[in-house]
Design a protein around this motif. Structure first.
Motif, PDB file in Angstrom:
ATOM      1  N   ARG A 109      -7.624   7.018  10.899  1.00 34.88           N
ATOM      2  CA  ARG A 109      -6.934   6.792   9.622  1.00 34.88           C
ATOM      3  C   ARG A 109      -7.710   5.865   8.706  1.00 34.88           C
ATOM      4  O   ARG A 109      -7.434   5.794   7.521  1.00 34.88           O
ATOM      5  CB  ARG A 109      -5.544   6.196   9.854  1.00 34.88           C
ATOM      6  CG  ARG A 109      -4.623   7.011  10.733  1.00 34.88           C
ATOM      7  CD  ARG A 109      -4.139   8.312  10.148  1.00 34.88           C
ATOM      8  NE  ARG A 109      -3.307   8.251   8.989  1.00 34.88           N
ATOM      9  CZ  ARG A 109      -1.995   8.178   8.969  1.00 34.88           C
ATOM     10  NH1 ARG A 109      -1.327   8.111  10.097  1.00 34.88           N
ATOM     11  NH2 ARG A 109      -1.335   8.176   7.845  1.00 34.88           N
ATOM     12  N   PHE A 110      -8.665   5.110   9.255  1.00 35.09           N
ATOM     13  CA  PHE A 110      -9.429   4.146   8.473  1.00 35.09           C
ATOM     14  C   PHE A 110     -10.882   4.580   8.377  1.00 35.09           C
ATOM     15  O   PHE A 110     -11.475   5.014   9.350  1.00 35.09           O
ATOM     16  CB  PHE A 110      -9.344   2.748   9.100  1.00 35.09           C
ATOM     17  CG  PHE A 110      -7.949   2.189   9.107  1.00 35.09           C
ATOM     18  CD1 PHE A 110      -7.389   1.686   7.953  1.00 35.09           C
ATOM     19  CD2 PHE A 110      -7.200   2.182  10.266  1.00 35.09           C
ATOM     20  CE1 PHE A 110      -6.098   1.172   7.949  1.00 35.09           C
ATOM     21  CE2 PHE A 110      -5.913   1.672  10.285  1.00 35.09           C
ATOM     22  CZ  PHE A 110      -5.363   1.172   9.116  1.00 35.09           C
ATOM     23  N   ASP A 111     -11.434   4.420   7.189  1.00 35.89           N
ATOM     24  CA  ASP A 111     -12.845   4.729   6.980  1.00 35.89           C
ATOM     25  C   ASP A 111     -13.742   3.596   7.490  1.00 35.89           C
ATOM     26  O   ASP A 111     -14.929   3.817   7.727  1.00 35.89           O
ATOM     27  CB  ASP A 111     -13.103   4.974   5.490  1.00 35.89           C
ATOM     28  CG  ASP A 111     -12.266   6.130   4.972  1.00 35.89           C
ATOM     29  OD1 ASP A 111     -12.408   7.248   5.503  1.00 35.89           O
ATOM     30  OD2 ASP A 111     -11.451   5.918   4.050  1.00 35.89           O
ATOM     31  N   ALA A 112     -13.182   2.402   7.617  1.00 36.27           N
ATOM     32  CA  ALA A 112     -13.926   1.251   8.141  1.00 36.27           C
ATOM     33  C   ALA A 112     -12.953   0.334   8.873  1.00 36.27           C
ATOM     34  O   ALA A 112     -11.833   0.127   8.413  1.00 36.27           O
ATOM     35  CB  ALA A 112     -14.602   0.493   7.012  1.00 36.27           C
ATOM     36  N   VAL A 113     -13.388  -0.192   9.991  1.00 40.03           N
ATOM     37  CA  VAL A 113     -12.626  -1.198  10.732  1.00 40.03           C
ATOM     38  C   VAL A 113     -13.568  -2.366  10.985  1.00 40.03           C
ATOM     39  O   VAL A 113     -14.621  -2.198  11.598  1.00 40.03           O
ATOM     40  CB  VAL A 113     -12.092  -0.650  12.076  1.00 40.03           C
ATOM     41  CG1 VAL A 113     -11.409  -1.758  12.866  1.00 40.03           C
ATOM     42  CG2 VAL A 113     -11.144   0.512  11.846  1.00 40.03           C
ATOM     43  N   VAL A 114     -13.198  -3.533  10.472  1.00 39.85           N
ATOM     44  CA  VAL A 114     -14.009  -4.738  10.645  1.00 39.85           C
ATOM     45  C   VAL A 114     -13.167  -5.769  11.379  1.00 39.85           C
ATOM     46  O   VAL A 114     -12.075  -6.120  10.935  1.00 39.85           O
ATOM     47  CB  VAL A 114     -14.479  -5.302   9.282  1.00 39.85           C
ATOM     48  CG1 VAL A 114     -15.200  -6.624   9.470  1.00 39.85           C
ATOM     49  CG2 VAL A 114     -15.362  -4.297   8.560  1.00 39.85           C
ATOM     50  N   CYS A 115     -13.690  -6.233  12.506  1.00 42.16           N
ATOM     51  CA  CYS A 115     -13.053  -7.305  13.267  1.00 42.16           C
ATOM     52  C   CYS A 115     -13.783  -8.600  12.943  1.00 42.16           C
ATOM     53  O   CYS A 115     -15.010  -8.655  13.000  1.00 42.16           O
ATOM     54  CB  CYS A 115     -13.131  -7.019  14.763  1.00 42.16           C
ATOM     55  SG  CYS A 115     -12.205  -5.555  15.261  1.00 42.16           S
TER      56      CYS A 115
END
Length: 193
Positions: A109-115
């Motif tokens: 669902r997300f184009d980018a995931v940043v932790c």
């Protein structure tokens, strides 16, 4: 507006989120540190600390205890229909975030995931948000957007990255003990649709 003390960038609006307390607005950093105490007068029992032993959460237990709010699901569905890019910036470490994304079927669902990490930075530092924006192809100088979150560090990160800040008030400022000020406040994410 309070300037973020760690990083000054020219031609950028820099801010740190503030909280509204009786007696006026105070910078959030004042409340993060807590009240100053004289350690010699502290009568609490000292906490035992095991040196070198990290305290970690169980990623599977955390994923099983996490749920997606209905209003968040509706907002994500609407963004999918519109075809807009979406990114997720979280303070959760990758080993905690990945099982949650998998269990809730959110990874795609997300184009980018940043932790957030020491390398990417921590909110309210704008670096994690700017990294997500770069990954989804959004130019902060040319494109408009907003960052929605439920904490003062989310509001500060949005402002520091040049975005509009939407504060999602799920708890209520009376229960939280302070009022988080953003560009917009909503009780439910689907109010943004």
């Amino acid at each position: 507006m309070v300037v973020h003390p760690r990083r000054l960038r020219p031609r950028r609006r820099q801010a740190r989120a503030s909280v509204l307390r009786p007696g006026g607005v105070r910078p959030l950093a004042r409340y993060r540190r807590g009240p100053r105490r004289d350690a010699s007068r502290d009568r609490r029992r000292p906490r035992r600390v095991l040196a070198g032993v990290p305290r970690e959460e169980d990623p599977i237990a955390r994923a099983e205890a996490t749920f997606l709010h209905d209003d968040a699901a509706r907002l994500l569905a609407r963004v999918d229909e519109a075809g807009g890019p979406t990114g997720l910036v979280t303070h959760c470490q990758r080993f905690l975030a990945d099982p949650v994304l998998d269990r809730l079927d959110l990874r795609d669902r997300f184009d980018a995931v940043v932790c957030c990490t020491d390398e990417t930075g921590w909110k309210p530092d704008p670096d994690p948000i700017e990294l997500a924006m770069a990954e989804i192809g959004v130019d902060p100088r040319a494109d408009r957007g907003y960052y929605a979150g439920d904490g003062a560090s989310d509001v500060g990160a949005a402002w520091n990255a040049g975005l509009d800040a939407v504060h999602v008030e799920r708890v209520g400022h009376a229960d939280r003990g302070r009022c988080v000020l953003g560009d917009r406040r909503v009780n439910r994410l689907d109010e943004l649709v």
